[in-house]
Design a protein around this motif. Structure first.
Motif, mmCIF file in Angstrom:
data_model
loop_
_atom_site.group_PDB
_atom_site.id
_atom_site.type_symbol
_atom_site.label_atom_id
_atom_site.label_comp_id
_atom_site.label_asym_id
_atom_site.label_seq_id
_atom_site.Cartn_x
_atom_site.Cartn_y
_atom_site.Cartn_z
ATOM 1 N N PHE A 65 0.831 -1.206 0.000
ATOM 2 C CA PHE A 65 0.000 0.000 0.000
ATOM 3 C C PHE A 65 0.863 1.253 0.000
ATOM 4 N N MET A 118 3.347 2.714 10.097
ATOM 5 C CA MET A 118 2.349 1.727 10.529
ATOM 6 C C MET A 118 3.046 0.678 11.374
ATOM 7 N N VAL A 173 -0.854 5.002 10.501
ATOM 8 C CA VAL A 173 -1.889 4.116 9.964
ATOM 9 C C VAL A 173 -2.322 3.100 11.008
ATOM 10 N N TYR A 175 -4.943 -0.294 12.291
ATOM 11 C CA TYR A 175 -5.143 -1.671 11.847
ATOM 12 C C TYR A 175 -6.620 -2.051 11.824
ATOM 13 N N TRP A 176 -6.952 -3.043 11.002
ATOM 14 C CA TRP A 176 -8.266 -3.677 11.056
ATOM 15 C C TRP A 176 -8.250 -4.747 12.144
ATOM 16 N N GLY A 221 -7.292 2.412 9.303
ATOM 17 C CA GLY A 221 -7.156 1.133 8.620
ATOM 18 C C GLY A 221 -8.310 0.196 8.892
ATOM 19 N N ALA A 224 -11.095 0.984 6.541
ATOM 20 C CA ALA A 224 -10.712 0.617 5.182
ATOM 21 C C ALA A 224 -11.091 -0.827 4.860
ATOM 22 N N PRO A 245 -2.726 -8.200 4.163
ATOM 23 C CA PRO A 245 -3.611 -7.843 3.051
ATOM 24 C C PRO A 245 -3.112 -8.383 1.711
ATOM 25 N N ASN A 250 -4.423 -4.086 0.057
ATOM 26 C CA ASN A 250 -3.454 -2.997 -0.078
ATOM 27 C C ASN A 250 -4.068 -1.807 -0.804
ATOM 28 N N ARG A 252 -7.178 -0.932 -0.705
ATOM 29 C CA ARG A 252 -8.061 -0.260 0.254
ATOM 30 C C ARG A 252 -7.274 0.605 1.235
ATOM 31 N N LEU A 253 -6.146 0.099 1.714
ATOM 32 C CA LEU A 253 -5.317 0.880 2.632
ATOM 33 C C LEU A 253 -4.736 2.105 1.932
ATOM 34 N N THR A 257 -5.479 5.991 2.884
ATOM 35 C CA THR A 257 -4.382 6.925 3.152
ATOM 36 C C THR A 257 -4.537 8.186 2.329
#
Length: 278
Positions: A65, A118, A173, A175-176, A221, A224, A245, A250, A252-253, A257
């Protein structure tokens, strides 16, 4: 005394001055120019990525990403972006803090307009069975000191980045999930997914708070990959390990961003500085 007498009279003095000028010019021609912080070479905009295996693009036969952000940033600011990826698989926030003091990395940061950071997932290892920060089910007493250490390391890292490049935009960034998610998480039981996401929310809250306190941009994230309400299944955006990912993840991230840079005004700032730097 003889040398002093040779300086008397204009013709001799002129010859000496001419020689001195030529010598100085020759010396200056051999001395490399030194860039001041945030001064970029013509035609490039520096992007530095720091963090763990997600910004490295680990396991994915695709661009990370971070690479995608650099590729999208160029057309947005009207200037090619050059990515230096210093992210390290398995890195913790302490590892990143140590890294930003290394001379080569400091040199890269001095020429950076945007720094992507991140890190934090490896600071809070989860129990494999429960998804909690501690082995006992439903307990997260181990979490508080880890979050405190994460906050301190992140804050100091951003400070080091700003010391190297005072005008750089820093994006933190979130995290999910700091562990596995999607089908892989559900295979470990309902409690695992619920507990791991609870820990992740605490980690993200810490990252977002550091972003606010340091004047950095926060990239969500979680939204995302999980959607704005957290109900989206991220399985299609994750590799088979359920942890990293894939290409769509990637993407989506990267999109998240770019959106965060735009809504925060940082993208406009980068565009203005890019124009001014031409």
């Amino acid at each position: 005394m003889t040398w002093a007498r040779r300086l008397v009279g204009w013709p001799g003095a002129a010859r000496v001055v001419a020689v001195v000028v030529l010598v100085v010019a020759a010396v200056l021609a051999t001395v490399p120019s030194v860039r001041s912080p945030h001064e970029l070479a013509p035609g490039e905009l520096g992007v530095v990525a720091l963090g763990d295996s997600v910004p490295t693009g680990y396991g994915c036969d695709c661009d990370s990403f971070a690479r995608m952000v650099a590729d999208r940033l160029g057309p947005e600011v009207g200037r090619p972006a050059r990515l230096v990826n210093e992210a390290v698989n398995g890195a913790s926030s302490g590892d990143v803090l140590a890294l930003v003091s290394h001379t080569p990395v400091v040199s890269e940061l001095r020429q950076a307009s945007l720094v992507l950071l991140m890190v934090g997932a490896n600071d809070v290892p989860l129990d494999h069975e429960t998804g909690s920060a501690c082995a006992a089910v439903g307990r997260n007493s181990c979490l508080a000191p880890r979050l405190s250490a994460l906050r301190a390391a992140l804050s100091t890292t951003v400070g080091e980045v700003r010391d190297a490049s005072p005008k750089s935009v820093v994006a933190l960034v979130g995290y999910w999930n700091v562990g596995v998610d999607g089908d892989e998480a559900r295979s470990r039981g309902e409690d695992f997914l619920a507990n791991s996401r609870s820990v992740t929310r605490s980690v993200n809250a810490t990252i977002a708070d550091v972003a606010r306190s340091t004047g950095s941009v926060y990239v969500d994230g979680a939204a995302a990959l999980l959607g704005p309400d957290g109900s989206r299944d991220p399985t299609p955006d994750l590799q088979d390990d359920g942890d990293h990912p894939d290409e769509s993840g990637n993407q989506r991230l990267a999109a998240a961003t770019m959106d965060a840079l735009a809504t925060s005004g940082a993208l406009a700032t980068l565009r203005e500085r890019s124009v001014a730097g031409r």
